[in-house]
Design a protein around this motif. Structure first.
Motif, short mmCIF file in Angstrom:
data_model
loop_
_atom_site.label_atom_id
_atom_site.label_comp_id
_atom_site.label_asym_id
_atom_site.label_seq_id
_atom_site.Cartn_x
_atom_site.Cartn_y
_atom_site.Cartn_z
N MET A 141 36.24 32.48 36.76
CA MET A 141 37.39 33.03 37.45
C MET A 141 37.70 34.41 36.88
O MET A 141 37.84 34.59 35.68
CB MET A 141 38.59 32.09 37.25
CG MET A 141 39.82 32.53 37.96
SD MET A 141 41.06 31.23 37.79
CE MET A 141 42.21 31.82 38.95
N THR A 142 37.81 35.38 37.74
CA THR A 142 38.08 36.75 37.31
C THR A 142 39.57 36.96 37.07
O THR A 142 40.41 36.43 37.77
CB THR A 142 37.61 37.77 38.36
OG1 THR A 142 37.61 37.17 39.63
CG2 THR A 142 36.28 38.36 38.02
N GLN A 143 39.83 37.77 36.05
CA GLN A 143 41.20 38.13 35.72
C GLN A 143 41.70 39.18 36.71
O GLN A 143 40.95 40.09 37.08
CB GLN A 143 41.27 38.74 34.30
CG GLN A 143 40.97 37.76 33.21
CD GLN A 143 42.16 36.85 32.93
OE1 GLN A 143 43.29 37.18 33.22
NE2 GLN A 143 41.87 35.69 32.39
N PRO A 144 42.95 39.07 37.15
CA PRO A 144 43.49 40.13 38.00
C PRO A 144 43.64 41.41 37.18
O PRO A 144 43.74 41.38 35.96
CB PRO A 144 44.85 39.59 38.44
CG PRO A 144 45.20 38.58 37.41
CD PRO A 144 43.91 38.03 36.88
N GLU A 145 43.60 42.53 37.89
CA GLU A 145 43.76 43.80 37.19
C GLU A 145 45.14 43.87 36.54
O GLU A 145 46.14 43.51 37.14
CB GLU A 145 43.61 44.97 38.16
CG GLU A 145 43.70 46.32 37.48
CD GLU A 145 43.52 47.48 38.44
OE1 GLU A 145 43.27 48.59 37.97
OE2 GLU A 145 43.63 47.27 39.66
#
Length: 126
Positions: free
Chosen positions: A1-5
């Motif tokens: 899961m990618t971290q939000p900016e």
């Protein structure tokens, strides 16, 4: 899961997000001198409640700044120490201590004291 900016206005905000607050820098400062047990923190930081101490230690552990070492013995023994990543804060924390000494002198003109168990009293101030 990618971290939000995540957007910061300055990198100081990122630092304070991890070590900011009333107690985290104090806890970390004491850990720069070696492992500590819960009872040692209570002696070194008598104004902190057990609930807050536990919460702050957990948050610092989650960030990878400190390591919780639990020994399998009776009675239970738990120690906390800085990780290598946490130890990278040592110079910053010691500089904060020295700045605080100068600030106390400037503001209180010798009428403010640091408790005798301040570990930096025996550290070279260069």
């Amino acid at each position: 899961m990618t971290q939000p900016e995540k957007i910061y206005n300055t990198a100081v905000e990122a630092t304070l997000e991890v070590i900011g607050g009333k107690w985290k820098p104090v806890i970390l400062f004491h850990l720069t001198f070696g492992k500590k047990r819960n009872s040692e923190f209570k002696t070194l930081i008598p104004a902190i409640t057990q609930k807050v101490l536990t919460q702050q230690l957990r948050e610092l552990e989650e960030e990878g700044i400190i390591l919780r070492i639990s020994y399998n013995q009776v009675p239970p023994k738990v120690e906390y120490e800085l990780t290598d990543y946490g130890m990278s804060l040592k110079d910053l924390l010691h500089h904060m201590c020295r700045w605080g000494e100068g600030h106390m002198e400037r503001k209180y003109e010798g009428k403010a004291v640091v408790r005798a168990n301040d570990p930096l009293e025996s550290v070279n101030h260069t």
